[in-house]
Structures are given as structure tokens and as C-alpha cells.
Design an enzyme around this catalytic site. Sequence first.
Site: not given
Length: 208
Positions: A14, A110
Site C-alpha cells: 500500500n 482495514h
Amino acid sequence: MKKIAVLVSGNGSNLQNLIDACKNKTIKNGKIILVISSNEKAFALSRAKKENIKTVVVSRSQFNCANDFDEALFNVLIQYSPDLIVLAGFTQLISKKIINSFKNKIINIHPSLIPSFCGKGCFGINVHKMALKRGVKVSGATVHFVNENFDEGPIIAQKAIEIEPDDTPSSLQQKILQNVEYNILPKVVNWFCLNRIKIKENIVSIEV
Ligand code: GRF
């Protein structure tokens, strides 16, 4: 230009996606100025160094108690005073002091559709194991603000994908990373950098 700190503990895919998004202007008004890792062996550190981004390791094992770790992390953040802190696979709890000092400036990604499969102990591959065990037919990821309660801060963005009968925890993890996380996290960071995210009574809206 908003100063962005990214907090990591592992692979950092990410982080890489955010680095690329800053370069190709998917993120228009932001610059990653700092990467903090809670793990000195995290591959994310190599990704940051390759891009000449300042890296700092603050690992729990360097300190005798959680409080000293929290203080060290706080001090690094104060020193660099980022406008936005992105938790991208950061496995340590963020202290109340940091949350209060950077109110509505910390976001987390998440890998589930909150409020499902989140909270204490729900991280990594476990999240996907739990989703498959429960038999849900869709899963996805959520980007949310971090407040004092685990995974309970205001939700900024979510995106779902369908679960196929032959999905395994690791295939689901990969699908969510590729099709959801790499899509929604840079989008949210861009909104933040353009001051488009508004919060009213814990509900987020995005200004056009
Ligand atoms: C991602 O699945 C993220 O949602 C979760 O931790 C994982 C980090 O992956 N919080 P990477 O280190 O960015 O590859």
C-alpha cells in the site's frame, strides 16, 4: 502541499501504491515525507529508501514498556509534524496522546467491510479466514479515521468484492489488496490533501 507520514510494519505494498499515486498525480496535493516502521526488517523500508523518503524505525522491542514506545513514536511524529498520518499495515496500537494530538489527521486501511471482522485481534490473514468461515458473500476494505476505539472511527470509504466459492484466505487477501485497497486508499488520501473530507457527528461526507 500536505505532508504525509506513512506508518508500516511489513511488505508495504500500500505504501508503494501511495508513492506511485503521488508520482502520477492521482494524489494531487500530497508528498510522503516520512515512513515509520515498527519492524526494522519490513520490506516497506526498502521501498521508501529507494524513493529517498526519510525512514525511521520505532520498534516495540527497543523499549522496556509500551509507554516508552508510545513516547518515541509521538516524538518522531511531532518532529516531522505531518498533516496526514496513514496507517498502512501498521500493527501497533496508536496511543491516545497521538490520536488527540493529530485529531482527524490519522487514517487506517482495514481489509474488511467495517463493522464486520474488525476490532482487537482482527488483522492480516485472520480477517479473511473469519470472513470465509462466516460464509459472507461479499468482503472488501475500509478506510477510516482513527479514534480511541479500535476500528471505530468515522468511515471515509469502502468498496466490496464478491467472494467466489473457491476463494481461500490468501486468494481473498490478494483480491482485496489489488481490487479494493489499491483503489480506495489513494483516493481518500487525495480527498484529504484537497481538504474535501468533512466530518459531522461522526459521519463523513466528501465535498465536490
Ligand atoms: C493490508 O491488507 C491492510 O489493509 C492491512 O495490512 C495490510 C498491509 O499490506 N491493514 P501491505 O504491507 O500494504 O502490503
